[in-house]
Write a protein that holds these residues in place. Sequence first.
Motif, PDB file in Angstrom:
ATOM      1  N   GLU A   6     -13.923   2.292  -9.830  1.00  0.00           N
ATOM      2  CA  GLU A   6     -13.765   1.446  -8.656  1.00  0.00           C
ATOM      3  C   GLU A   6     -12.684   0.397  -8.885  1.00  0.00           C
ATOM      4  O   GLU A   6     -11.871   0.110  -7.993  1.00  0.00           O
ATOM      5  N   ARG A   7     -12.665  -0.166 -10.090  1.00  0.00           N
ATOM      6  CA  ARG A   7     -11.673  -1.184 -10.413  1.00  0.00           C
ATOM      7  C   ARG A   7     -10.264  -0.593 -10.434  1.00  0.00           C
ATOM      8  O   ARG A   7      -9.313  -1.187  -9.910  1.00  0.00           O
ATOM      9  N   MET A   8     -10.136   0.601 -10.995  1.00  0.00           N
ATOM     10  CA  MET A   8      -8.829   1.246 -11.059  1.00  0.00           C
ATOM     11  C   MET A   8      -8.347   1.658  -9.673  1.00  0.00           C
ATOM     12  O   MET A   8      -7.156   1.543  -9.352  1.00  0.00           O
ATOM     13  N   LEU A   9      -9.264   2.146  -8.836  1.00  0.00           N
ATOM     14  CA  LEU A   9      -8.866   2.515  -7.487  1.00  0.00           C
ATOM     15  C   LEU A   9      -8.390   1.285  -6.716  1.00  0.00           C
ATOM     16  O   LEU A   9      -7.366   1.336  -6.028  1.00  0.00           O
ATOM     17  N   ALA A  10      -9.123   0.189  -6.831  1.00  0.00           N
ATOM     18  CA  ALA A  10      -8.718  -1.042  -6.142  1.00  0.00           C
ATOM     19  C   ALA A  10      -7.346  -1.500  -6.617  1.00  0.00           C
ATOM     20  O   ALA A  10      -6.506  -1.927  -5.810  1.00  0.00           O
ATOM     21  N   ALA A  11      -7.100  -1.386  -7.921  1.00  0.00           N
ATOM     22  CA  ALA A  11      -5.798  -1.779  -8.461  1.00  0.00           C
ATOM     23  C   ALA A  11      -4.700  -0.851  -7.966  1.00  0.00           C
ATOM     24  O   ALA A  11      -3.611  -1.299  -7.585  1.00  0.00           O
ATOM     25  N   ALA A  12      -4.984   0.444  -7.939  1.00  0.00           N
ATOM     26  CA  ALA A  12      -3.983   1.420  -7.505  1.00  0.00           C
ATOM     27  C   ALA A  12      -3.628   1.229  -6.037  1.00  0.00           C
ATOM     28  O   ALA A  12      -2.463   1.388  -5.643  1.00  0.00           O
ATOM     29  N   LEU A  13      -4.613   0.875  -5.210  1.00  0.00           N
ATOM     30  CA  LEU A  13      -4.373   0.729  -3.777  1.00  0.00           C
ATOM     31  C   LEU A  13      -3.474  -0.466  -3.454  1.00  0.00           C
ATOM     32  O   LEU A  13      -2.931  -0.546  -2.354  1.00  0.00           O
ATOM     33  N   GLN A  14      -3.298  -1.360  -4.397  1.00  0.00           N
ATOM     34  CA  GLN A  14      -2.354  -2.453  -4.199  1.00  0.00           C
ATOM     35  C   GLN A  14      -0.912  -1.962  -4.247  1.00  0.00           C
ATOM     36  O   GLN A  14       0.000  -2.656  -3.779  1.00  0.00           O
ATOM     37  N   HIS A  15      -0.704  -0.763  -4.797  1.00  0.00           N
ATOM     38  CA  HIS A  15       0.660  -0.276  -5.020  1.00  0.00           C
ATOM     39  C   HIS A  15       0.948   1.089  -4.403  1.00  0.00           C
ATOM     40  O   HIS A  15       2.114   1.411  -4.140  1.00  0.00           O
ATOM     41  N   ALA A  16      -0.088   1.902  -4.181  1.00  0.00           N
ATOM     42  CA  ALA A  16       0.129   3.308  -3.813  1.00  0.00           C
ATOM     43  C   ALA A  16       0.959   3.474  -2.550  1.00  0.00           C
ATOM     44  O   ALA A  16       1.816   4.359  -2.469  1.00  0.00           O
ATOM     45  N   ASP A  68       3.302   1.678  -1.468  1.00  0.00           N
ATOM     46  CA  ASP A  68       4.701   1.284  -1.669  1.00  0.00           C
ATOM     47  C   ASP A  68       5.423   2.161  -2.679  1.00  0.00           C
ATOM     48  O   ASP A  68       6.587   2.524  -2.463  1.00  0.00           O
ATOM     49  N   VAL A  69       4.758   2.500  -3.775  1.00  0.00           N
ATOM     50  CA  VAL A  69       5.460   3.186  -4.872  1.00  0.00           C
ATOM     51  C   VAL A  69       4.935   4.590  -5.132  1.00  0.00           C
ATOM     52  O   VAL A  69       5.465   5.302  -5.991  1.00  0.00           O
ATOM     53  N   GLY A  70       3.891   5.019  -4.420  1.00  0.00           N
ATOM     54  CA  GLY A  70       3.335   6.351  -4.635  1.00  0.00           C
ATOM     55  C   GLY A  70       2.231   6.341  -5.676  1.00  0.00           C
ATOM     56  O   GLY A  70       2.025   5.360  -6.400  1.00  0.00           O
ATOM     57  N   TRP A  71       1.526   7.455  -5.748  1.00  0.00           N
ATOM     58  CA  TRP A  71       0.330   7.510  -6.574  1.00  0.00           C
ATOM     59  C   TRP A  71       0.601   7.674  -8.064  1.00  0.00           C
ATOM     60  O   TRP A  71      -0.194   7.224  -8.890  1.00  0.00           O
ATOM     61  N   ASP A  72       1.707   8.288  -8.437  1.00  0.00           N
ATOM     62  CA  ASP A  72       2.020   8.394  -9.873  1.00  0.00           C
ATOM     63  C   ASP A  72       2.182   7.006 -10.484  1.00  0.00           C
ATOM     64  O   ASP A  72       1.575   6.687 -11.510  1.00  0.00           O
ATOM     65  N   LYS A  73       3.015   6.181  -9.856  1.00  0.00           N
ATOM     66  CA  LYS A  73       3.242   4.836 -10.377  1.00  0.00           C
ATOM     67  C   LYS A  73       2.018   3.957 -10.192  1.00  0.00           C
ATOM     68  O   LYS A  73       1.717   3.096 -11.027  1.00  0.00           O
ATOM     69  N   ALA A  74       1.296   4.153  -9.096  1.00  0.00           N
ATOM     70  CA  ALA A  74       0.075   3.377  -8.880  1.00  0.00           C
ATOM     71  C   ALA A  74      -0.946   3.671  -9.979  1.00  0.00           C
ATOM     72  O   ALA A  74      -1.658   2.764 -10.441  1.00  0.00           O
ATOM     73  N   PHE A  75      -1.018   4.929 -10.402  1.00  0.00           N
ATOM     74  CA  PHE A  75      -1.915   5.306 -11.496  1.00  0.00           C
ATOM     75  C   PHE A  75      -1.515   4.590 -12.782  1.00  0.00           C
ATOM     76  O   PHE A  75      -2.362   4.050 -13.504  1.00  0.00           O
ATOM     77  N   LEU A 101     -11.217   8.247   9.698  1.00  0.00           N
ATOM     78  CA  LEU A 101      -9.885   7.659   9.727  1.00  0.00           C
ATOM     79  C   LEU A 101      -9.952   6.137   9.610  1.00  0.00           C
ATOM     80  O   LEU A 101      -9.161   5.520   8.878  1.00  0.00           O
ATOM     81  N   GLU A 102     -10.894   5.543  10.311  1.00  0.00           N
ATOM     82  CA  GLU A 102     -11.017   4.084  10.272  1.00  0.00           C
ATOM     83  C   GLU A 102     -11.447   3.586   8.896  1.00  0.00           C
ATOM     84  O   GLU A 102     -11.181   2.426   8.551  1.00  0.00           O
ATOM     85  N   ALA A 103     -12.074   4.448   8.101  1.00  0.00           N
ATOM     86  CA  ALA A 103     -12.451   4.061   6.740  1.00  0.00           C
ATOM     87  C   ALA A 103     -11.222   3.728   5.903  1.00  0.00           C
ATOM     88  O   ALA A 103     -11.301   2.936   4.967  1.00  0.00           O
ATOM     89  N   ASP A 104     -10.069   4.315   6.260  1.00  0.00           N
ATOM     90  CA  ASP A 104      -8.838   4.081   5.508  1.00  0.00           C
ATOM     91  C   ASP A 104      -7.783   3.358   6.331  1.00  0.00           C
ATOM     92  O   ASP A 104      -6.592   3.418   6.010  1.00  0.00           O
ATOM     93  N   LEU A 105      -8.220   2.664   7.374  1.00  0.00           N
ATOM     94  CA  LEU A 105      -7.262   2.006   8.255  1.00  0.00           C
ATOM     95  C   LEU A 105      -6.389   1.002   7.504  1.00  0.00           C
ATOM     96  O   LEU A 105      -5.201   0.849   7.806  1.00  0.00           O
ATOM     97  N   ALA A 106      -6.964   0.333   6.524  1.00  0.00           N
ATOM     98  CA  ALA A 106      -6.201  -0.660   5.754  1.00  0.00           C
ATOM     99  C   ALA A 106      -5.256  -0.023   4.746  1.00  0.00           C
ATOM    100  O   ALA A 106      -4.446  -0.723   4.129  1.00  0.00           O
ATOM    101  N   HIS A 107      -5.345   1.302   4.598  1.00  0.00           N
ATOM    102  CA  HIS A 107      -4.552   1.983   3.566  1.00  0.00           C
ATOM    103  C   HIS A 107      -3.844   3.208   4.122  1.00  0.00           C
ATOM    104  O   HIS A 107      -3.786   4.253   3.467  1.00  0.00           O
ATOM    105  N   ARG A 108      -3.274   3.070   5.312  1.00  0.00           N
ATOM    106  CA  ARG A 108      -2.651   4.246   5.929  1.00  0.00           C
ATOM    107  C   ARG A 108      -1.494   4.778   5.095  1.00  0.00           C
ATOM    108  O   ARG A 108      -1.315   5.987   4.974  1.00  0.00           O
ATOM    109  N   GLU A 109      -0.684   3.882   4.532  1.00  0.00           N
ATOM    110  CA  GLU A 109       0.444   4.358   3.734  1.00  0.00           C
ATOM    111  C   GLU A 109      -0.023   5.032   2.449  1.00  0.00           C
ATOM    112  O   GLU A 109       0.604   5.977   1.969  1.00  0.00           O
ATOM    113  N   ALA A 110      -1.139   4.553   1.895  1.00  0.00           N
ATOM    114  CA  ALA A 110      -1.709   5.209   0.721  1.00  0.00           C
ATOM    115  C   ALA A 110      -2.192   6.605   1.081  1.00  0.00           C
ATOM    116  O   ALA A 110      -2.060   7.548   0.292  1.00  0.00           O
ATOM    117  N   VAL A 111      -2.759   6.764   2.294  1.00  0.00           N
ATOM    118  CA  VAL A 111      -3.169   8.082   2.768  1.00  0.00           C
ATOM    119  C   VAL A 111      -1.948   8.982   2.906  1.00  0.00           C
ATOM    120  O   VAL A 111      -1.952  10.135   2.461  1.00  0.00           O
TER     121      VAL A 111
END
Length: 211
Positions: free
Chosen positions: A11-21, A23-30, A90-100
């Motif tokens: 959960e902590r890693m996902l929250a951290a990754a979502l701060q960046h995914a 903008d920079v994609g999931w490889d760098k977010a990881f 869809l609304e579950a990820d409304l705050a993270h559309r770009e991450a989706v």
Amino acid sequence: MVDDAMEEIRERMLAAALQHAGDVGWDKAFERALEGEDSDIGILAFGSARDLVLHFFADGDRRMLEVLGEADLEEMRVRDKIRFAVKSRLEADLAHREAVRRGISFLSLPGMLPAGVSALYGSADAMWRGIGDKSVDFNFYSKRSILAMVHGSTTLFWLDDNSEGQEATWKFLDRRIEDVMSFEGVKAKVRESCAGAGGIWGMLGRLRYPN
């Protein structure tokens, strides 16, 4: 205890990754999510960016199921339950559309298709379970395949929808549900598609419906 501790790390890693995914994609977010953890423990939690992306989509399914579990679905028609489930997902990820968006692009890369199909099918399965579906045999799989296409095409529309309250998306969703609501009428077509187009792979590869 070990499982609980590992879930907290995820959960902590996902929250951290979502701060960046977004903008920079999931490889760098990881990579950035790993920076906040002991590297060995982080790799145990998620072996790769792929695992993290799949966890992100599964977590959205989980949050959708919480919404469905609190809703009064008994008096709804099937089509209204489906609409509510897709909208809630869809609304579950409304705050993270770009991450989706980035997640879908990531799972569309060569070699990632099985994981992408699994994530999409998993969401459709969660929706049907969440609205109380008890179908078996071919009906079980046909319903999930059809809903996966509806959800997939609506998600792609939603990602570019800037209308107020995403009203354009919900109208699009209504049209897609209307297109496939007669499940009995499309089962034969689904069987034919499964036999002649690489099974669910071929079906889910054709996500977009015509407007």
